[in-house]
Motif scaffolding. Structure first.
Motif, PDB file in Angstrom:
ATOM      1  N   SER A 151      13.985 -10.931 -16.715  1.00  0.00           N
ATOM      2  CA  SER A 151      13.858 -11.192 -15.262  1.00  0.00           C
ATOM      3  C   SER A 151      12.537 -12.163 -15.199  1.00  0.00           C
ATOM      4  O   SER A 151      12.171 -12.874 -14.262  1.00  0.00           O
ATOM      5  CB  SER A 151      13.438 -10.132 -14.310  1.00  0.00           C
ATOM      6  N   GLY A 152      11.765 -12.482 -16.419  1.00  0.00           N
ATOM      7  CA  GLY A 152      10.703 -13.459 -16.541  1.00  0.00           C
ATOM      8  C   GLY A 152      11.028 -14.831 -16.425  1.00  0.00           C
ATOM      9  O   GLY A 152      12.176 -15.346 -16.442  1.00  0.00           O
ATOM     10  N   GLU A 153      10.169 -15.720 -16.495  1.00  0.00           N
ATOM     11  CA  GLU A 153      10.326 -17.058 -16.441  1.00  0.00           C
ATOM     12  C   GLU A 153      11.454 -17.649 -17.407  1.00  0.00           C
ATOM     13  O   GLU A 153      12.108 -18.607 -16.987  1.00  0.00           O
ATOM     14  CB  GLU A 153       9.091 -17.881 -16.654  1.00  0.00           C
ATOM     15  N   ASN A 154      11.487 -17.077 -18.646  1.00  0.00           N
ATOM     16  CA  ASN A 154      12.364 -17.521 -19.698  1.00  0.00           C
ATOM     17  C   ASN A 154      13.606 -17.089 -19.557  1.00  0.00           C
ATOM     18  O   ASN A 154      14.371 -17.408 -20.221  1.00  0.00           O
ATOM     19  CB  ASN A 154      11.736 -17.269 -21.108  1.00  0.00           C
ATOM     20  N   ARG A 155      13.926 -16.105 -19.045  1.00  0.00           N
ATOM     21  CA  ARG A 155      15.245 -15.664 -18.743  1.00  0.00           C
ATOM     22  C   ARG A 155      15.799 -15.360 -20.117  1.00  0.00           C
ATOM     23  O   ARG A 155      16.923 -15.816 -20.609  1.00  0.00           O
ATOM     24  CB  ARG A 155      16.202 -16.619 -18.014  1.00  0.00           C
ATOM     25  N   GLN A 156      15.025 -14.460 -20.991  1.00  0.00           N
ATOM     26  CA  GLN A 156      15.260 -14.027 -22.118  1.00  0.00           C
ATOM     27  C   GLN A 156      16.582 -13.513 -22.529  1.00  0.00           C
ATOM     28  O   GLN A 156      16.919 -12.421 -21.821  1.00  0.00           O
ATOM     29  CB  GLN A 156      14.206 -13.338 -22.834  1.00  0.00           C
ATOM     30  N   THR A 157      17.552 -14.009 -23.081  1.00  0.00           N
ATOM     31  CA  THR A 157      18.878 -13.359 -23.298  1.00  0.00           C
ATOM     32  C   THR A 157      19.139 -12.892 -24.839  1.00  0.00           C
ATOM     33  O   THR A 157      20.270 -12.305 -25.243  1.00  0.00           O
ATOM     34  CB  THR A 157      19.995 -14.275 -22.999  1.00  0.00           C
ATOM     35  N   LYS A 158      18.245 -13.369 -26.000  1.00  0.00           N
ATOM     36  CA  LYS A 158      18.370 -13.143 -27.235  1.00  0.00           C
ATOM     37  C   LYS A 158      17.287 -12.350 -27.682  1.00  0.00           C
ATOM     38  O   LYS A 158      16.183 -12.463 -27.488  1.00  0.00           O
ATOM     39  CB  LYS A 158      18.305 -14.511 -28.063  1.00  0.00           C
ATOM     40  N   PHE A 159      17.749 -11.022 -28.263  1.00  0.00           N
ATOM     41  CA  PHE A 159      16.732  -9.977 -28.742  1.00  0.00           C
ATOM     42  C   PHE A 159      16.887  -9.733 -29.997  1.00  0.00           C
ATOM     43  O   PHE A 159      17.941  -9.131 -30.388  1.00  0.00           O
ATOM     44  CB  PHE A 159      16.842  -9.019 -27.964  1.00  0.00           C
ATOM     45  N   LEU A 160      15.877  -9.631 -30.804  1.00  0.00           N
ATOM     46  CA  LEU A 160      15.895  -8.982 -32.121  1.00  0.00           C
ATOM     47  C   LEU A 160      15.396  -7.599 -32.078  1.00  0.00           C
ATOM     48  O   LEU A 160      13.992  -7.485 -31.593  1.00  0.00           O
ATOM     49  CB  LEU A 160      14.792  -9.758 -32.988  1.00  0.00           C
ATOM     50  N   ILE A 161      16.003  -6.537 -32.178  1.00  0.00           N
ATOM     51  CA  ILE A 161      15.803  -5.125 -31.938  1.00  0.00           C
ATOM     52  C   ILE A 161      15.265  -4.496 -33.402  1.00  0.00           C
ATOM     53  O   ILE A 161      16.309  -4.270 -34.178  1.00  0.00           O
ATOM     54  CB  ILE A 161      16.765  -4.562 -31.231  1.00  0.00           C
ATOM     55  N   ASP A 162      13.997  -4.376 -33.486  1.00  0.00           N
ATOM     56  CA  ASP A 162      13.474  -4.055 -34.816  1.00  0.00           C
ATOM     57  C   ASP A 162      13.301  -2.500 -34.956  1.00  0.00           C
ATOM     58  O   ASP A 162      12.695  -1.952 -34.075  1.00  0.00           O
ATOM     59  CB  ASP A 162      12.039  -4.692 -34.950  1.00  0.00           C
TER      60      ASP A 162
END
Ligand SMILES: Nc1ncnc2c1ncn2[C@@H]1O[C@H](COP(=O)(O)OP(=O)(O)O)[C@@H](O)[C@H]1O
Ligand SMILES: Nc1ccn([C@@H]2O[C@H](COP(=O)(O)OP(=O)(O)O)[C@@H](O)[C@H]2O)c(=O)n1
Length: 264
Positions: A151-162
């Motif tokens: 929902s933030g400005e970057n519309r992040q859709t790629k996640f490294l889940i560590d």
């Protein structure tokens, strides 16, 4: 009824006198159909909104994740023993390649540190004992973090889940809460001998301030890793998603290999 300019220019007086123009009739019917369609769409969307409101009680947050998102989130799980270098590499990759880095351990520690957290005790007792925190807590934190970044400005859709999933319970909770709204493309598995992990963790303990970077808890974390996390890595190996990374090398060498994998 409106009159079209072609009719008016060619035979304005005759069409006006008869009160009929075939083009105008066509336009009228066209706009009537469009209006009916518009009203129907409005009706459908308002009843859908009501349904959503009704659902809110049971399934509130699901709608937030799905809302106008074009395709599933892209996810890479990053697994391996404690001290294998997962956090170090994820940090570099997020700085250079634009993947968001979400560390399950960091999210748990941040929740534990909140003054008003009701979960602090349960998180703390498990981390201090080198055990897995109840999966619903970890998955909820991950899901919230993903939503927030999307929902933030970057519309992040790629996640490294560590550091996730680390147990069968983690996998089940992920499937229930996130499921097919994320596409787990790859599982990076950092392989590293235990003696190297131990010396890295003891070195890290000098500055990390982590309650679990002590030799006793490190041993317990290794046991948990072998008993609960290795079977999960083996499960992903069978379905072909695992990319094994030899983590007992310099940070630069490890980074180059992963960069090539994620850039594929
Ligand atoms: N390739 C490497 N070689 C030597 N030390 C490393 C390497 N990668 C990470 N480290 C160090 O080892 C420690 C553990 O790394 P970290 O990324 O925190 O591991 P993890 O997230 O897997 O627990 C840190 O102190 C880090 O600086
Ligand atoms: N999926 C996860 C990840 C971490 N944790 C807890 O958080 C601790 C630290 O995890 P971490 O990923 O930050 O650290 P490393 O063990 O990889 O160094 C673990 O030992 C668990 O107690 C968990 O319960 N479930």
């Amino acid at each position: 009824m409106a009159h079209c300019s072609s009719c008016s220019s060619s035979s304005s007086s005759s069409s006006q006198s008869r009160g009929f123009c075939p083009f105008s009739l066509f336009l009228f019917i066209g706009s009537a159909i469009a209006s009916v369609r518009y009203l129907k769409r409005r009706e459908q969307s308002s009843s859908r909104k009501l349904d959503d409101d009704d659902d809110d009680d049971d399934d509130d947050d699901d709608d937030d994740v799905e809302e106008d998102r074009p395709s599933p989130f892209r996810v890479v799980f990053v697994l391996g023993g404690p001290g294998a270098g997962k956090g170090t590499q994820c940090q570099l990759l997020s700085e250079n390649l634009g993947w968001a880095h979400l560390s399950a351990g960091d999210l748990l520690r941040a929740e534990r540190a909140k003054a008003d957290s009701k979960l602090a005790d349960v998180i703390n007792s498990n981390i201090s004992a080198g055990r897995i925190v109840p999966s619903e807590i970890t998955v909820e934190l991950l899901r919230n973090a993903m939503e927030e970044m999307y929902s933030g400005e970057n519309r992040q859709t790629k996640f490294l889940i560590d550091g996730f999933p680390r147990s069968e319970g983690n996998v089940i909770a992920w499937n229930e809460v996130v499921g097919n709204r994320a596409n787990v493309e790859t599982v990076l598995f950092f392989e590293c001998p235990e003696d190297v992990l131990t010396s890295r963790l003891l070195e890290r303990s000098k500055t990390s301030g982590r309650v679990d970077d002590t030799i006793d808890v490190i041993r317990k974390r290794f046991d948990t890793y072998k008993e609960e996390s290795m079977p999960i890595i083996e499960m992903y190996e069978k379905d072909g998603r695992v990319k094994k990374i030899i983590a007992d090398r310099s940070m630069e060498e490890v980074y180059k290999e992963i960069e090539a994998i994620l850039g594929e």
